[in-house]
Scaffold this motif. Sequence first.
Motif, short mmCIF file in Angstrom:
data_model
loop_
_atom_site.label_atom_id
_atom_site.label_comp_id
_atom_site.label_asym_id
_atom_site.label_seq_id
_atom_site.Cartn_x
_atom_site.Cartn_y
_atom_site.Cartn_z
N LEU A 28 0.83 -1.21 0.00
CA LEU A 28 0.00 0.00 0.00
C LEU A 28 0.86 1.26 0.00
N ALA A 29 1.97 1.22 0.76
CA ALA A 29 2.88 2.38 0.76
C ALA A 29 3.52 2.56 -0.62
N PHE A 30 3.88 1.47 -1.28
CA PHE A 30 4.43 1.56 -2.63
C PHE A 30 3.39 2.11 -3.60
N TYR A 31 2.15 1.69 -3.46
CA TYR A 31 1.05 2.18 -4.30
C TYR A 31 0.91 3.70 -4.16
N LEU A 32 0.87 4.17 -2.94
CA LEU A 32 0.72 5.61 -2.70
C LEU A 32 1.94 6.40 -3.18
N ALA A 33 3.12 5.79 -3.07
CA ALA A 33 4.33 6.48 -3.54
C ALA A 33 4.32 6.65 -5.05
N ILE A 34 3.83 5.64 -5.79
CA ILE A 34 3.74 5.76 -7.24
C ILE A 34 2.75 6.85 -7.63
N VAL A 35 1.62 6.88 -6.96
CA VAL A 35 0.62 7.90 -7.27
C VAL A 35 1.19 9.29 -6.99
N THR A 77 3.01 14.60 -8.78
CA THR A 77 3.96 15.71 -8.65
C THR A 77 4.90 15.85 -9.85
N THR A 78 4.71 15.04 -10.90
CA THR A 78 5.53 15.08 -12.12
C THR A 78 7.01 14.97 -11.77
N SER A 79 7.34 13.89 -11.11
CA SER A 79 8.71 13.66 -10.65
C SER A 79 9.51 12.94 -11.73
N TRP A 80 10.63 12.37 -11.33
CA TRP A 80 11.51 11.64 -12.24
C TRP A 80 10.80 10.45 -12.91
N LEU A 81 9.77 9.90 -12.25
CA LEU A 81 9.06 8.76 -12.82
C LEU A 81 8.31 9.17 -14.09
N VAL A 82 7.78 10.40 -14.11
CA VAL A 82 7.08 10.87 -15.31
C VAL A 82 8.08 11.09 -16.45
N ARG A 83 9.27 11.61 -16.12
CA ARG A 83 10.29 11.79 -17.15
C ARG A 83 10.74 10.45 -17.72
N LEU A 84 10.79 9.40 -16.86
CA LEU A 84 11.14 8.06 -17.34
C LEU A 84 10.04 7.51 -18.26
N ASP A 85 8.81 7.83 -17.93
CA ASP A 85 7.70 7.41 -18.80
C ASP A 85 7.86 7.97 -20.21
N TRP A 86 8.22 9.24 -20.29
CA TRP A 86 8.37 9.86 -21.61
C TRP A 86 9.59 9.32 -22.35
N GLN A 87 10.64 9.02 -21.65
CA GLN A 87 11.82 8.46 -22.31
C GLN A 87 11.53 7.09 -22.91
N VAL A 88 10.80 6.25 -22.17
CA VAL A 88 10.44 4.92 -22.69
C VAL A 88 9.48 5.07 -23.87
N MET A 89 8.58 6.05 -23.80
CA MET A 89 7.64 6.22 -24.89
C MET A 89 8.35 6.67 -26.17
N PHE A 90 9.33 7.57 -26.04
CA PHE A 90 10.10 8.01 -27.21
C PHE A 90 11.02 6.91 -27.74
N THR A 137 0.69 1.07 -25.18
CA THR A 137 -0.66 1.35 -24.66
C THR A 137 -0.65 1.85 -23.22
N HIS A 138 0.48 1.71 -22.51
CA HIS A 138 0.57 2.15 -21.12
C HIS A 138 1.92 2.79 -20.87
N TRP A 139 1.92 3.72 -19.91
CA TRP A 139 3.16 4.23 -19.37
C TRP A 139 3.78 3.18 -18.44
N LEU A 140 5.06 3.33 -18.19
CA LEU A 140 5.73 2.42 -17.26
C LEU A 140 5.17 2.57 -15.85
N SER A 141 4.83 3.77 -15.46
CA SER A 141 4.25 3.98 -14.13
C SER A 141 2.86 3.34 -14.02
N ASP A 142 2.13 3.26 -15.12
CA ASP A 142 0.84 2.55 -15.11
C ASP A 142 1.02 1.09 -14.73
N VAL A 143 2.06 0.47 -15.30
CA VAL A 143 2.32 -0.94 -15.03
C VAL A 143 2.74 -1.14 -13.58
N LEU A 144 3.59 -0.26 -13.07
CA LEU A 144 4.02 -0.38 -11.67
C LEU A 144 2.81 -0.28 -10.73
#
Length: 338
Positions: A44-51, A56-69, A208-215
Motif C-alpha cells: 500500500l505504501a508503494f502504491y501511494l508512492a507511485i501515485v 507531482t511530475t517527478s523523475w518517474l514521469v520523465r522516465l515514462d516519456w523516455q520509454v515512450m520516445f 498502450t501504457h506508461w511504465l508507471s501505469d504498469v508499476l
Amino acid sequence: MRTERNLTRLDRVFARLDREPERPAHIDVPKMSRHRVVLFSATLAFYLAIVWAVVTTSWLVRLDWQVMFFRPYQQWPEIHAFLDYYVVLGQRGPTAVMVSAWLGWRSWRQHTLRPLLTLGTSLLLLNITVGAAKLGMGRLGPHYATVIGSNEMGLGGDIFPSGHTANAVVTWGILAYLASTPRARRWLSAVSAVTSLGVGLTTVYLGTHWLSDVLLGWAAGLLILLALPWFEPLIAKAETALFDLRDRWRAGRTAPASAVPVTPVVLKPRTTPADEAPAAREPVASVRAPRAPIHLAPGPHTTRSERTPVTPVGSRRPPHADRVPRSGAPAARPMTGG
C-alpha cells in the motif's frame, strides 16, 4: 407400475457432487497473519508512492516519456505478432473464462464453492478499486498525450493504473492463493508472477501504457490478493447460504407434483329428536340366510394362551358292542397243539 422419475442433467450433477467429500481436510483457508499484514502495508505504501510521484511530475514521469520516445515496438518488430497474442493473458474476459473453468472443475471434485466464490470476490474487488482509480485520476495514455513532459492527469483518460497488469496479477495469482499444497503454491506463485510481469511489460512495448501505469497495476493486483483473507468469513457464509438454497430447491423438486392435500371429512352421527319417530325403512331382501345367534357363556373369558391344556382321558374311539375293553394286563392267548 413404475414410479421412478427420469433424472435430469442437473439431478445427475447434484448426485455426482453428493458422492464427493464436503471439503478436503488437507486444504487450509489462509488467514490474515502478521507477515501478510506487513506485506499489505508495504504494498500500500508503494502504491501511494507511485501515485504521488506521478501527481507531482517527478523523475518517474520523465522516465515514462523516455520509454515512450524509445518506441520498443519499433526497436524489436519481430516479436510484435507474438506479443499481440500474449497480452490476451491480461484481458479480463478470456482469463476469467479460463481460470473459472479450472476452478469450476475443482469445485466439482471437492464439493465446495469456495474456489469460484473467491475468484468472484477478487474480480469484484478488482473492478471496484482499479475502476475507481482509473476514473478518479483520469490519466491519458501514451498514444493520446498532449503535452510533452506532463503527467497527463485529470484529462478524462482511464489508463492509470494498468488494468491488464492488475487483472493478470489477480487472475493468475488466485490459482496460487487456492493451491492445496505448499509445493503447488510455490510453483503457481512463480508462474503467475512471470505471467503478470510479462503482460505488464508487453503493454509498455505496445505503447498502450506508461511504465508507471504498469508499476501501479502490479501493486493494485497484489493488494487484492493480500486482502483476500479478510473476506474469507464472508465467502464461507455465502457458500453455506447457497448450499442451503440448493437443498431447499431440491426438496421442492423431489415432492410429487400431483400430491394435492385432501381435507378429511368428519361424518357426524345423525340424531333423531325424541318426539319424532324414526322413519320406517323398506324391507330389503336379504341374499344370505340369517345366521343362528351365538351364545357365549357368561363371565370373564381368558385368552387361548392363558388356558390350561386338558389331556383327554380314555379312548377317543366310539364304543362298539362287539369289542372288549382292554385291561391293564394283556390276556393270555390260547395254546394250539397237543
